[in-house]
Write a protein that holds these residues in place. Structure first.
Motif, PDB file in Angstrom:
ATOM      1  N   HIS A  37      -3.862   7.218  16.788  1.00 24.91           N
ATOM      2  CA  HIS A  37      -2.397   7.089  16.699  1.00 24.91           C
ATOM      3  C   HIS A  37      -2.071   5.991  15.868  1.00 24.91           C
ATOM      4  N   PHE A  38      -2.909   4.764  16.018  1.00 24.25           N
ATOM      5  CA  PHE A  38      -2.709   3.580  15.234  1.00 24.25           C
ATOM      6  C   PHE A  38      -2.739   3.822  13.683  1.00 24.25           C
ATOM      7  N   GLN A  39      -3.758   4.621  13.414  1.00 26.07           N
ATOM      8  CA  GLN A  39      -4.065   4.740  11.851  1.00 26.07           C
ATOM      9  C   GLN A  39      -3.086   5.773  11.212  1.00 26.07           C
ATOM     10  N   ARG A  40      -2.585   6.632  11.926  1.00 22.32           N
ATOM     11  CA  ARG A  40      -1.416   7.657  11.770  1.00 22.32           C
ATOM     12  C   ARG A  40      -0.106   6.734  11.456  1.00 22.32           C
ATOM     13  N   MET A  41       0.177   6.086  12.649  1.00 21.66           N
ATOM     14  CA  MET A  41       1.371   5.319  12.333  1.00 21.66           C
ATOM     15  C   MET A  41       1.394   4.217  11.567  1.00 21.66           C
ATOM     16  N   PHE A  42       0.094   3.583  11.225  1.00 24.24           N
ATOM     17  CA  PHE A  42      -0.055   2.500  10.132  1.00 24.24           C
ATOM     18  C   PHE A  42       0.307   3.402   8.458  1.00 24.24           C
ATOM     19  N   HIS A  43      -0.352   4.409   8.521  1.00 24.57           N
ATOM     20  CA  HIS A  43      -0.112   4.983   7.175  1.00 24.57           C
ATOM     21  C   HIS A  43       1.467   5.441   6.831  1.00 24.57           C
ATOM     22  N   MET A  44       2.083   6.187   8.021  1.00 31.27           N
ATOM     23  CA  MET A  44       3.245   6.466   7.833  1.00 31.27           C
ATOM     24  C   MET A  44       4.359   5.277   7.768  1.00 31.27           C
ATOM     25  N   LEU A  45       4.178   4.221   8.198  1.00 27.29           N
ATOM     26  CA  LEU A  45       4.926   2.987   7.870  1.00 27.29           C
ATOM     27  C   LEU A  45       4.712   2.319   6.844  1.00 27.29           C
ATOM     28  N   THR A  46       3.475   2.316   6.176  1.00 26.19           N
ATOM     29  CA  THR A  46       3.181   1.625   4.921  1.00 26.19           C
ATOM     30  C   THR A  46       2.898   2.100   3.679  1.00 26.19           C
ATOM     31  N   GLY A  47       2.537   3.450   3.924  1.00 31.63           N
ATOM     32  CA  GLY A  47       2.096   4.310   2.728  1.00 31.63           C
ATOM     33  C   GLY A  47       0.598   4.162   2.499  1.00 31.63           C
ATOM     34  N   MET A  48       0.149   3.464   3.067  1.00 30.24           N
ATOM     35  CA  MET A  48      -1.373   3.094   2.777  1.00 30.24           C
ATOM     36  C   MET A  48      -2.252   3.405   4.210  1.00 30.24           C
ATOM     37  N   THR A  49      -3.604   3.763   3.987  1.00 29.94           N
ATOM     38  CA  THR A  49      -4.314   3.667   5.114  1.00 29.94           C
ATOM     39  C   THR A  49      -4.766   2.689   5.558  1.00 29.94           C
ATOM     40  N   VAL A  50      -5.176   2.608   6.805  1.00 27.94           N
ATOM     41  CA  VAL A  50      -5.772   0.905   7.128  1.00 27.94           C
ATOM     42  C   VAL A  50      -6.956   0.755   6.135  1.00 27.94           C
ATOM     43  N   ALA A  51      -7.880   1.642   5.833  1.00 24.14           N
ATOM     44  CA  ALA A  51      -8.910   1.202   5.017  1.00 24.14           C
ATOM     45  C   ALA A  51      -8.426   0.735   3.823  1.00 24.14           C
ATOM     46  N   GLU A  52      -7.673   1.597   3.138  1.00 26.76           N
ATOM     47  CA  GLU A  52      -6.864   1.309   1.868  1.00 26.76           C
ATOM     48  C   GLU A  52      -6.431  -0.169   1.851  1.00 26.76           C
ATOM     49  N   TYR A  53      -5.950  -0.440   3.049  1.00 25.48           N
ATOM     50  CA  TYR A  53      -4.991  -1.879   2.977  1.00 25.48           C
ATOM     51  C   TYR A  53      -6.167  -2.679   2.975  1.00 25.48           C
ATOM     52  N   THR A  54      -7.080  -2.759   3.786  1.00 22.32           N
ATOM     53  CA  THR A  54      -7.967  -3.781   3.958  1.00 22.32           C
ATOM     54  C   THR A  54      -8.597  -4.102   2.816  1.00 22.32           C
ATOM     55  N   ARG A  55      -9.270  -2.806   2.032  1.00 17.47           N
ATOM     56  CA  ARG A  55      -9.823  -2.926   0.824  1.00 17.47           C
ATOM     57  C   ARG A  55      -9.112  -3.978  -0.127  1.00 17.47           C
ATOM     58  N   LYS A  56      -7.557  -3.553  -0.285  1.00 11.25           N
ATOM     59  CA  LYS A  56      -6.907  -4.325  -1.243  1.00 11.25           C
ATOM     60  C   LYS A  56      -6.763  -6.022  -0.763  1.00 11.25           C
ATOM     61  N   ARG A  57      -6.716  -6.231   0.578  1.00 11.48           N
ATOM     62  CA  ARG A  57      -6.495  -7.494   1.245  1.00 11.48           C
ATOM     63  C   ARG A  57      -7.963  -8.130   0.824  1.00 11.48           C
ATOM     64  N   LYS A  58      -9.122  -7.575   0.806  1.00 10.75           N
ATOM     65  CA  LYS A  58     -10.431  -8.087   0.824  1.00 10.75           C
ATOM     66  C   LYS A  58     -10.578  -8.428  -0.638  1.00 10.75           C
ATOM     67  N   LEU A  59     -10.123  -7.667  -1.422  1.00  8.70           N
ATOM     68  CA  LEU A  59     -10.225  -7.979  -2.901  1.00  8.70           C
ATOM     69  C   LEU A  59      -9.333  -9.017  -3.403  1.00  8.70           C
ATOM     70  N   THR A  60      -8.187  -9.051  -2.719  1.00  7.86           N
ATOM     71  CA  THR A  60      -7.454 -10.253  -3.091  1.00  7.86           C
ATOM     72  C   THR A  60      -8.155 -11.466  -2.800  1.00  7.86           C
ATOM     73  N   LEU A  61      -8.625 -11.510  -1.495  1.00  4.07           N
ATOM     74  CA  LEU A  61      -9.338 -12.813  -0.880  1.00  4.07           C
ATOM     75  C   LEU A  61     -10.253 -12.905  -1.691  1.00  4.07           C
ATOM     76  N   ALA A  62     -11.208 -12.185  -2.424  1.00  2.70           N
ATOM     77  CA  ALA A  62     -12.125 -12.086  -3.140  1.00  2.70           C
ATOM     78  C   ALA A  62     -11.689 -12.675  -4.571  1.00  2.70           C
ATOM     79  N   ALA A  63     -10.848 -12.375  -5.085  1.00  5.06           N
ATOM     80  CA  ALA A  63     -10.617 -12.978  -6.279  1.00  5.06           C
ATOM     81  C   ALA A  63     -10.028 -14.289  -6.130  1.00  5.06           C
ATOM     82  N   GLN A  64      -9.188 -14.839  -5.023  1.00  7.40           N
ATOM     83  CA  GLN A  64      -9.068 -16.140  -4.950  1.00  7.40           C
ATOM     84  C   GLN A  64     -10.113 -16.966  -5.040  1.00  7.40           C
ATOM     85  N   GLU A  65     -11.162 -16.545  -4.179  1.00  2.00           N
ATOM     86  CA  GLU A  65     -12.436 -17.399  -3.951  1.00  2.00           C
ATOM     87  C   GLU A  65     -13.216 -17.326  -5.205  1.00  2.00           C
TER      88      GLU A  65
END
Length: 288
Positions: A37-65
């Protein structure tokens, strides 16, 4: 309001765990929700899957570092969950358009994917017609393909699949072998942690040799308690809007959550491009 607070707590935990492997059960627990339910809700609210969101966030933090430190590329890759510099470089280039080493060049342009936040939005400008129904298991027959939630590919690929099935005669054959005149669009095999699922265009039917001879696949929809919503308007826009409203408005306002079973679209005969075309969305639910 309580539901949005819980989602914020889950996001806070996700940020704290960015340097660890994603534990969807732990994240969902913070939202007092099942992983599905959490993953389905997250996707429908954000337009992204949880995995997609965390990938993009990790790569943003990695770029900053990379831009602000002298840490080795390998160390940063391992820190953010990549097994090798090669897999890290491939993912990094996909998001930022450059290699990790190029991210250290002065004045280079990097993509920044900000943290998501949820805000309460009171809509209620339209009624949502629904009913709760207990339904026994039933058999379906039809054609299926694999698609993905990533980048919302499913919202483009599913209408294309319907168009192809109309053109090659699949739709007419399914109507002829069905127990009623309705066509079904069924979301199958959604699993926690996966972005892929099976979509099936089908009719309710006790399978026979003639159906199998057409090259159709079969499935059994298990018994569930269903929340059934009415959608009015031309396809596919009207039903996509209804599905979004179910997750953005109905679930947060009720004491139900998604059971993890298949989701079904029920299309009666009629002009699907008409402003008054009526169809249904069936979502399997459990009481929280």
């Amino acid at each position: 309001m309580e539901w949005f607070t819980r989602m914020k707590e889950a996001l806070d935990l996700m940020e704290l765990k960015m340097e660890e492997r994603l534990d969807i059960e732990e994240i969902a627990k913070a939202a007092y929700s099942s992983p599905f339910h959490f993953q389905r809700m997250f996707h429908m609210l954000t337009g992204m899957t949880v995995a997609e969101y965390t990938r993009k966030r990790k790569l943003t933090l990695a770029a900053q570092e990379l831009a602000m430190s002298s840490s080795k590329v390998l160390d940063i890759a391992l820190k953010y969950g990549y097994d090798s510099p090669e897999s890290f470089a491939k993912a990094f280039r996909k998001v930022h358009g450059i290699s990790p080493s190029e991210a250290r060049s002065p004045g280079v342009s990097l993509k920044a994917f900000p943290r998501i936040s949820f805000h309460l939005s009171l809509k209620g400008d339209k009624d949502m017609d629904y009913r709760i129904v207990e339904q026994e298991a039933f058999k379906v027959v039809g054609r299926a393909f694999r698609t993905t939630c990533q980048n919302n590919d499913n919202t483009r690929e599913i209408p294309t699949f319907w168009g192809a099935c109309h053109q090659d005669g699949t739709i007419d054959k399914l109507v002829s072998i069905g127990e009623d005149n309705n066509l079904l669009g069924i979301v199958l095999d959604m699993q926690p942690g996966s972005e892929d699922f099976t979509y099936m265009i089908a009719s309710q039917s006790n399978v026979d040799e003639a159906a199998l001879a057409e090259g159709f696949t079969t499935a059994v929809v298990p018994a569930y308690t269903w929340a059934i919503f009415t959608s009015v308007g031309p396809m596919p826009g009207a039903i996509q809007d209804t599905i979004c409203r179910i997750f953005q408005e109905w679930f947060p306002a009720t004491g139900y959550e998604h059971s993890g079973g298949p989701e079904i679209e029920v299309y009666p005969p009629g002009d699907t491009t008409a402003e008054d075309y009526r169809c249904e969305v069936w979502v399997p639910i459990v009481k929280k």
